[in-house]
Design a protein around this motif. Structure first.
Motif, PDB file in Angstrom:
ATOM      1  N   LEU A   1      45.421  80.882  48.007  1.00 40.75           N
ATOM      2  CA  LEU A   1      45.452  81.965  48.510  1.00 40.75           C
ATOM      3  C   LEU A   1      43.935  82.144  49.922  1.00 40.75           C
ATOM      4  O   LEU A   1      43.105  81.085  49.812  1.00 40.75           O
ATOM      5  CB  LEU A   1      44.938  82.707  47.374  1.00 40.75           C
ATOM      6  N   ASN A   2      44.386  83.436  49.985  1.00 43.84           N
ATOM      7  CA  ASN A   2      43.666  83.475  51.633  1.00 43.84           C
ATOM      8  C   ASN A   2      41.752  83.596  50.850  1.00 43.84           C
ATOM      9  O   ASN A   2      41.929  84.651  50.232  1.00 43.84           O
ATOM     10  CB  ASN A   2      43.963  84.625  52.361  1.00 43.84           C
ATOM     11  N   GLU A   3      41.109  82.604  50.393  1.00 43.63           N
ATOM     12  CA  GLU A   3      39.512  83.051  49.766  1.00 43.63           C
ATOM     13  C   GLU A   3      38.996  84.404  50.268  1.00 43.63           C
ATOM     14  O   GLU A   3      38.061  84.836  49.672  1.00 43.63           O
ATOM     15  CB  GLU A   3      38.929  82.211  49.140  1.00 43.63           C
TER      16      GLU A   3
ATOM     17  N   ILE B   1      48.228  76.563  53.626  1.00 43.86           N
ATOM     18  CA  ILE B   1      48.719  76.437  54.582  1.00 43.86           C
ATOM     19  C   ILE B   1      49.101  78.258  54.790  1.00 43.86           C
ATOM     20  O   ILE B   1      48.823  77.784  56.714  1.00 43.86           O
ATOM     21  CB  ILE B   1      50.311  76.525  54.128  1.00 43.86           C
ATOM     22  N   GLY B   2      49.317  79.215  54.557  1.00 40.72           N
ATOM     23  CA  GLY B   2      49.287  80.826  55.135  1.00 40.72           C
ATOM     24  C   GLY B   2      50.673  80.404  55.202  1.00 40.72           C
ATOM     25  O   GLY B   2      51.000  82.093  56.744  1.00 40.72           O
ATOM     26  N   SER B   3      51.283  79.652  55.225  1.00 36.78           N
ATOM     27  CA  SER B   3      52.836  80.772  55.813  1.00 36.78           C
ATOM     28  C   SER B   3      53.589  80.641  53.703  1.00 36.78           C
ATOM     29  O   SER B   3      53.940  79.646  53.679  1.00 36.78           O
ATOM     30  CB  SER B   3      53.775  79.505  56.678  1.00 36.78           C
TER      31      SER B   3
ATOM     32  N   LEU C   1      50.149  77.563  42.093  1.00 36.92           N
ATOM     33  CA  LEU C   1      49.828  79.163  41.806  1.00 36.92           C
ATOM     34  C   LEU C   1      49.382  79.500  43.318  1.00 36.92           C
ATOM     35  O   LEU C   1      48.529  79.192  43.565  1.00 36.92           O
ATOM     36  CB  LEU C   1      48.929  79.053  40.813  1.00 36.92           C
ATOM     37  N   TYR C   2      50.314  80.296  43.763  1.00 35.04           N
ATOM     38  CA  TYR C   2      50.213  81.595  44.618  1.00 35.04           C
ATOM     39  C   TYR C   2      49.763  83.012  44.650  1.00 35.04           C
ATOM     40  O   TYR C   2      50.451  83.524  43.439  1.00 35.04           O
ATOM     41  CB  TYR C   2      51.569  80.842  46.017  1.00 35.04           C
ATOM     42  N   LEU C   3      48.495  82.921  45.208  1.00 38.17           N
ATOM     43  CA  LEU C   3      47.898  84.615  44.773  1.00 38.17           C
ATOM     44  C   LEU C   3      48.529  85.454  46.053  1.00 38.17           C
ATOM     45  O   LEU C   3      47.651  84.898  47.377  1.00 38.17           O
ATOM     46  CB  LEU C   3      46.852  84.733  44.672  1.00 38.17           C
TER      47      LEU C   3
ATOM     48  N   TYR D   1      62.371  90.666  51.355  1.00 37.31           N
ATOM     49  CA  TYR D   1      62.988  89.570  51.641  1.00 37.31           C
ATOM     50  C   TYR D   1      61.993  88.662  51.819  1.00 37.31           C
ATOM     51  O   TYR D   1      62.364  86.838  52.881  1.00 37.31           O
ATOM     52  CB  TYR D   1      63.538  89.017  53.465  1.00 37.31           C
ATOM     53  N   GLU D   2      60.415  88.323  50.876  1.00 39.04           N
ATOM     54  CA  GLU D   2      59.737  87.444  51.174  1.00 39.04           C
ATOM     55  C   GLU D   2      59.787  86.959  49.352  1.00 39.04           C
ATOM     56  O   GLU D   2      59.926  86.147  48.938  1.00 39.04           O
ATOM     57  CB  GLU D   2      58.412  88.157  51.383  1.00 39.04           C
ATOM     58  N   CYS D   3      59.622  88.119  48.750  1.00 38.94           N
ATOM     59  CA  CYS D   3      58.770  88.252  47.695  1.00 38.94           C
ATOM     60  C   CYS D   3      60.388  88.246  46.758  1.00 38.94           C
ATOM     61  O   CYS D   3      60.034  86.740  45.589  1.00 38.94           O
ATOM     62  CB  CYS D   3      58.429  89.077  47.128  1.00 38.94           C
TER      63      CYS D   3
HETATM   64  P1  FDP Z   1      51.953  86.016  58.495  1.00 39.01           P
HETATM   65  O1  FDP Z   1      50.783  86.960  58.755  1.00 39.01           O
HETATM   66  O2  FDP Z   1      51.365  84.534  59.005  1.00 39.01           O
HETATM   67  O3  FDP Z   1      53.354  86.465  58.493  1.00 39.01           O
HETATM   68  O4  FDP Z   1      54.105  87.597  55.261  1.00 39.01           O
HETATM   69  C1  FDP Z   1      53.693  86.969  55.924  1.00 39.01           C
HETATM   70  C2  FDP Z   1      52.468  85.897  56.675  1.00 39.01           C
HETATM   71  O5  FDP Z   1      51.884  85.331  57.244  1.00 39.01           O
HETATM   72  C3  FDP Z   1      53.098  84.858  55.252  1.00 39.01           C
HETATM   73  O6  FDP Z   1      53.996  83.594  55.286  1.00 39.01           O
HETATM   74  C4  FDP Z   1      51.251  84.217  55.034  1.00 39.01           C
HETATM   75  O7  FDP Z   1      51.063  83.269  53.194  1.00 39.01           O
HETATM   76  C5  FDP Z   1      50.862  85.763  54.361  1.00 39.01           C
HETATM   77  O8  FDP Z   1      51.692  86.445  55.494  1.00 39.01           O
HETATM   78  C6  FDP Z   1      49.100  85.000  55.823  1.00 39.01           C
HETATM   79  O9  FDP Z   1      48.503  85.722  55.290  1.00 39.01           O
HETATM   80  P2  FDP Z   1      47.117  86.064  55.637  1.00 39.01           P
HETATM   81  O10 FDP Z   1      46.697  85.775  57.297  1.00 39.01           O
HETATM   82  O11 FDP Z   1      46.126  87.812  55.520  1.00 39.01           O
HETATM   83  O12 FDP Z   1      46.183  85.281  55.008  1.00 39.01           O
END
Ligand code: FDP
Length: 365
Positions: free
Chosen positions: A241-243, A276-278, A292-294, A310-312
């Motif tokens: 998760l993005n802490e 990773i943020g993807s 676990l991804y949040l 189309y994501e979740c």
């Molecule tokens: P992004 O904004 O780079 O397109 O839904 C898009 C997404 O990436 C996810 O792939 C990623 O997990 C999330 O948003 C990242 O968001 P934050 O930068 O707010 O953490």
């Protein structure tokens, strides 16, 4: 194991799921690394699955195979991402006089064009399109496809793994395509999957029975079966998760995190962090390794970030078939009835027990 009478090779059947055997060839005990030894191709796998549905007309098989083709085309462009950037810096055209496009636009156009030409699709919805796209006339088919052509946009320009996510629904025959045809709950997906452009290009799909992974062999241009009937590990060993969103969390999030981190023993770390943020790439790693991804809703705005359709939904479909779960904290993601094409939701996805723990903490709050 059986001997090939004409050569010195031995075929070893390493697994068998339903009617899908996986054979690896060895030369008298020695492993070979030829592409042909990697197992079933995506097309063979899809066709073998189709044989389980004698009434199937073959359109879903053709569609899945075409998504594999789109994945190869996008993968080729992703591998040239830095070069496209260089061309882009010099102006609006590259050295061949071609128009320079951003990679997410290229991926979107590729998906739309390949799906349109497949003859299997009645309509599609993409993260990159404001409205849904209808396929008219003879090219129109039996399915609706929703997709995020390139998830992880902020990672595109820096060589970090990204991916394409897709969900497939059956279009009611003879019904004119409308927004309602697209706004179906994720439970109605007939198949879903994604393609990760990482250290290798990996396509994962499920038509509801098993989750199977295919790796692109660059030399032959084929996707080969590399993980069969994947089961998501039931214990959370990774937290993603993005802490830095902590100031915007609801009170249950820190409670969940301390509960999971609290499983670490004094001299033995059993849970670690990976982000990773993807989304799609974080999910793929978690699917294989148990994570676990949040991405909870923002407590101040009350809104989620990730897109339901189309994501979740496609990832929730894969998670459930693999024995995991996905929720917005109140409802299983697959049971949420979408109201808008680009609707955003909170997402908790991973091992079923920890998704349930999050729901309990939310209900107690
Ligand atoms: P992004 O904004 O780079 O397109 O839904 C898009 C997404 O990436 C996810 O792939 C990623 O997990 C999330 O948003 C990242 O968001 P934050 O930068 O707010 O953490």
């Amino acid at each position: 194991m059986r001997d090939d009478p004409f050569t010195d090779q031995v075929w070893t059947q390493v697994s068998w799921t339903g009617r899908l055997p996986t054979l690896f060839r060895t030369t008298k005990g020695q492993h070979m690394s030829l592409a042909a030894d990697f197992g079933l191709t995506l097309t063979q796998h899809v066709l073998a699955n189709q044989a389980d549905h004698p009434d199937a007309r073959g359109q879903l098989s053709a569609l899945l195979t075409q998504i594999g083709v789109a994945g190869k085309l996008i993968s080729a462009q992703v591998r040239r991402a830095g070069l496209i950037e260089v061309w882009g810096a010099t102006g609006e055209t590259n050295v061949q006089g071609e128009r320079v496009q951003k990679l997410d636009q290229i991926a979107n156009d590729t998906m739309i064009e390949v799906l349109r030409r497949s003859g299997c699709v009645a309509a599609m919805a993409s993260e990159e399109e404001d409205d849904f796209v209808v396929v008219e006339g003879e090219a129109s088919g039996d399915y609706i496809v929703v997709f995020d052509p390139l998830d992880g946009s902020s990672n595109i320009d820096v060589g970090v793994s990204i991916g394409t996510i897709f969900g497939i629904y059956r279009q009611t025959p003879s019904e004119k395509v409308s927004l309602d045809s697209i706004l179906k709950s994720g439970r109605e997906q007939v198949a879903a999957g994604y393609i990760v452009y990482g250290s290798s290009t990996v396509l994962v799909y499920s038509a509801g029975r098993t989750v199977d992974c295919f790796t692109l062999d660059p030399s032959s241009g084929e996707f080969f079966l590399t993980r069969q009937d994947v089961r998501m590990p039931s214990r959370t060993t990774l937290l993603s998760l993005n802490e830095c969103n902590e100031p915007y969390w609801e009170t249950w999030v820190p409670k969940l995190l301390s509960s999971v981190k609290g499983r670490n023993e004094p001299n033995h770390r059993t849970v670690s962090a990976r982000h990773i943020g993807s989304l799609v790439v974080d999910f793929h790693r978690n699917l294989v390794k148990g994570g676990l991804y949040l991405y909870p809703i923002n407590a101040i705005s009350g809104r989620g970030k990730l897109r339901l359709l189309y994501e979740c939904n496609p990832l929730a479909f894969i998670a459930e078939v693999a024995g995991g779960a996905a929720s917005d904290g109140h409802t299983a993601i697959l049971d949420i009835k979408p109201e808008k094409l680009h609707q955003r939701v909170g997402l908790i996805i991973g091992p079923a027990d920890d998704v349930a723990l999050a729901e309990t903490l939310i209900n107690e709050a």
